[in-house]
Design an enzyme around this catalytic site. Structure first.
Site, PDB file in Angstrom:
ATOM      1  CE  LYS A 139      -6.313   7.049  14.564  1.00 49.41           C
ATOM      2  NZ  LYS A 139      -7.158   7.187  13.620  1.00 49.41           N
ATOM      3  CD  GLU A 162      -9.683   3.298   5.799  1.00 55.45           C
ATOM      4  OE1 GLU A 162      -8.871   2.126   5.899  1.00 55.45           O
ATOM      5  OE2 GLU A 162      -9.832   4.203   6.001  1.00 55.45           O
ATOM      6  N   GLY A 219       0.561  -0.943  -0.229  1.00 57.83           N
ATOM      7  CA  GLY A 219      -0.284   0.499  -0.335  1.00 57.83           C
ATOM      8  C   GLY A 219       0.944   1.133  -0.071  1.00 57.83           C
TER       9      GLY A 219
END
Lengths: 308, 308
Positions: free
Chosen positions: A187, A270, A10
């Site tokens: 998070k 996402e 990636g």
């Protein structure tokens, strides 16, 4: 890790930045690249950071995982929406003791790796960093950022310590976390409302959310839903962490969350990793998540591939 | 009603259509107009309906309520967002026995009138009709439509029966309802999800909502929240009414709810009447409305006056 062979899968901003910093520090890093391959082979990789341009040239860049072969550590920085591609990419990179470190967002990326290649290989990292890939082979680094690394389903290990140490030697503010999944939920407490409302609010920046009384309250209520879900799943996060997340956000001003940028550039968002999976896990644990359920349905629709 | 003096306040599509049909049938109808005043005085009012163009010329059109004076019936068809203007508009139109009939959307328009001019004057009407004001003095009528009229806070009265009769004589499919507020909640069961998700879904038509599994489920869940709130407030609406509302919507195809058109044309959207007030009343009655709360906060933000 001095003699470890490392692959980066990636080659967007995250992969190039963290892998590039390791390469610059002398680690043996191999980048699996697609669109940037020819450019980086010819011109190297440039990281602009703190007013300084770091040029890495030559870079060990490969077009197929077979060219790289088995590694000691594979750093996975693909978008979570592209996880299916890992089924073909990873096998040539995996040897007997290969560790897999995912730097992807949200929940269930570690599970994806563990189910296919064994949980004992898997670690995860949380990136707190502002990066942008502004051209082929060019990464802009806006903010110091930090990297929190932990083992999947276990406490800290020697392996994890060595990986953290390598990042620290490379100039990254890396640290070891006790419970990786707890950190992921912490998070999410920020990403769920601010990334989500930025898209559902048709381009709302962090300041846009905070300065609108209704959206600010909704952001705080979404945080409570996520917090309650995390607790129902056994993660210890203090009560005042949500208020702290709102407070610390004021200084971000007109910051545009990464999901908003993806959405506006029509890249995949996402949605499952950041909203769908936390919703499913929270609801399964008995948490009330009707606000998140509403936001998730809207985000799924707004980010659909065939949108106009 | 044959000799009644009638005023129409709000000369958009709804006011011009229902008032125009009454005028055509010979009733003494006075239109309070602003932007269309000169045009209508010169060229009259045209209603295109069922392949036929009905021209009303001359039309009794006034620029101020003082020109009209006290009436027997005032039909109020302003946007609910403009209710504050009624404080100046209505007094010259109100005599001893003047009835006020609001054809506005959502909740609390009758209350607004009742608080200022007495509940005994107030009636409400629900319009089920597809109309568009396509140019000055030109109204297009796409769908038969119907008009359900009831007294505010009372059962049917002779007055209400006479008003319904006048609309029927004018060719409108009008009927008398037992409980006006119950009917408003029944209509909200559709408007809350479909008007709301059309905006929050960035232009989702009825078919757009129904063809997306996530949005369709969310629409049905929002209906349940509204249904439960209505019941908590004492309104009797059967269980299967929500499923029926979903079922009957499939035939609407790519219909664009009126709120979506308002939003896209940057007109004010009736956010408080359709979402805010039902939310507040439902929550006050103890109903769980977290999906509506989420939708309301997003709609308030998306329709804000200073939006880009």
């Amino acid at each position: 890790m001095e003699r470890a062979k490392i692959a980066v899968v990636g080659s967007g901003a995250v992969g190039c930045y963290y892998g590039g910093m390791l390469a610059r520090a002398g680690y043996d890093v191999h980048f699996l690249m697609r669109s940037d391959l020819q450019h980086v082979r010819k011109h190297g990789l440039t990281i602009e950071t703190r007013g300084e341009a770091i040029l890495l040239d030559p870079v060990q860049a490969a077009g197929t995982p077979e060219e790289i072969g088995a590694c000691d550590l594979v750093i996975i920085a693909l978008k979570a929406t592209a996880n299916d591609a890992l089924v073909d990419i990873l096998p040539p990179l995996i040897g007997t003791d290969t560790a897999l470190l995912t730097l992807q967002n949200g929940l269930s990326n570690e599970e994806f790796l563990a189910e296919r290649w064994g949980g004992e290989r898997v670690l995860g990292g949380l990136c707190f960093v502002c990066l942008n890939r502004t051209a082929s082979g060019l990464i802009e680094h806006f903010d110091h950022g930090s990297l929190s690394i932990g083992e999947f389903g276990r406490g800290p290990s020697d392996r994890a310590r060595q990986i953290v140490e390598a990042f620290v030697k490379a100039g990254i503010d890396a640290n070891l976390v006790e419970n990786l999944v707890t950190e992921r939920w912490r998070k999410l407490l920020w990403n769920v409302p601010f990334n989500g409302l930025s898209i559902a609010g048709a381009g709302a920046t962090v300041a846009g959310v905070l300065n609108d009384g209704g959206l600010r309250t909704l952001a705080r209520e979404l945080m409570s839903e996520v917090l309650n879900a995390a607790r129902a799943l056994g993660h210890e996060i203090p009560d005042d962490f949500a208020d702290y997340q709102i407070e610390r956000s004021w200084s971000m001003g007109a910051y545009r969350p990464s999901s908003l940028i993806d959405w506006e550039l029509r890249r995949p968002v996402e949605v499952e990793a950041i909203w769908g999976e936390p919703l499913r896990q929270g609801v399964a644990a008995g948490a009330a998540m009707d606000r998140l359920r509403t936001l998730y349905a809207l985000l799924k629709y707004l980010t659909r591939a065939e949108r106009p």
